[in-house]
Motif scaffolding. Structure first.
Motif: not given
Length: 284
Positions: A241-269
């Protein structure tokens, strides 16, 4: 003709819903299970000479590196082990506790029903974040305590769901016939009533796994979850979170992993809900 087309479109959407959910969930679970083979030791390997490399700048670090030079892709895949473990184990524990309490409450009613439901009402009135802070302040953080916290917070959902279904079924003819021929209460509860409740419970389980992954990530982001030294999606979000301006990928990729996992589980549900309970289908 229009009705036939509508039904066909509805069926295609449901098939697409299942395929997308299965591909997303299955693909992520497979990567997580094979993380030790795909990235042996890479999640914790520190290389200060390669810190904060941008994504795709190096073939060795496709998702870039974090402030300590650790490979982000390896940490995202390894962090999924914690998040999925918390989601699956906590839901399994909540199901066991909630289903038993709901069966006993709905079948015996009276004193047991009053005790269980009043306790459930008190717990539902308490905000989750307040329960989490109080629990962690008393027993401490860590993976095991996180799982216990989620079990405590969610068994009520299963208890209320099962109790309502048992109240609707306990006076049906097949239950009265079993009672008349002397079938034990244990067999009535677990051989006659429980099989009729599997569908709604499975659907709620699927949705709660996704919800618990989000809760684990949120609590870890706030510093109330697992050990910060252990790779987890919430911990990676907090680290970046302290590197969002200079190194966005540190937070964005784990955030995408959460997004895709939750989306997949919700679709199955959603697919399971419509498949196991045809009368509850919603038009889309």
């Amino acid at each position: 003709m229009s009705a036939v087309v509508s039904v066909m479109n509805f069926s295609r959407f449901k098939n697409l819903e299942f395929i997308l959910g299965a591909v997303l969930t299955g693909g992520i679970c497979l990567l997580v299970l094979l993380s030790d083979l795909l990235f042996p030791g890479a999640a914790d390997r520190i290389d200060l000479s390669a810190r904060l490399l941008a994504p795709f700048a190096s073939p060795e670090h496709l998702f870039g590196t974090d402030p300590l030079g650790r490979d982000v892709l390896a940490r995202v895949v390894a962090g999924g082990q914690i998040s999925l473990q918390v989601g699956l184990v906590s839901v399994a524990g909540a199901v066991v506790v909630g289903v038993i309490m709901g069966l006993v409450s709905g079948y015996y009613r009276g004193f047991w029903d009053m005790v269980v439901m009043r306790f459930a009402d008190v717990q539902l009135a308490m905000p989750f974040i307040l329960l989490a802070i109080t629990f962690i302040a008393i027993v401490g953080g860590g993976l095991s305590n996180m799982i216990i916290l989620l079990i405590i917070s969610q068994w009520v959902q299963y208890a209320r769901l099962v109790r309502g279904s048992v109240l609707a079924l306990r006076d049906r003819e097949f239950i009265q016939s079993a009672q008349a021929i002397g079938v034990s209460d244990f067999n009535i509860l677990f051989r006659h009533l429980l099989p009729n409740l599997v569908g709604p419970v499975i659907v709620l389980m699927t949705l709660n796994v996704a919800n618990n992954i989000l809760l684990e990530s949120s609590l870890t982001f706030l510093g109330l979850g697992v050990d910060p030294l252990t790779p987890s999606w919430g911990g990676m979000l907090a680290d970046g979170r302290t590197y969002l301006q200079n190194a966005w990928w540190v937070s964005v990729f784990p955030g995408l992993a959460i997004l895709l996992t939750v989306l997949g589980l919700n679709l199955l549900g959603d697919w399971l809900r419509d498949t196991l309970d045809p009368t509850g289908r919603t038009s889309r």
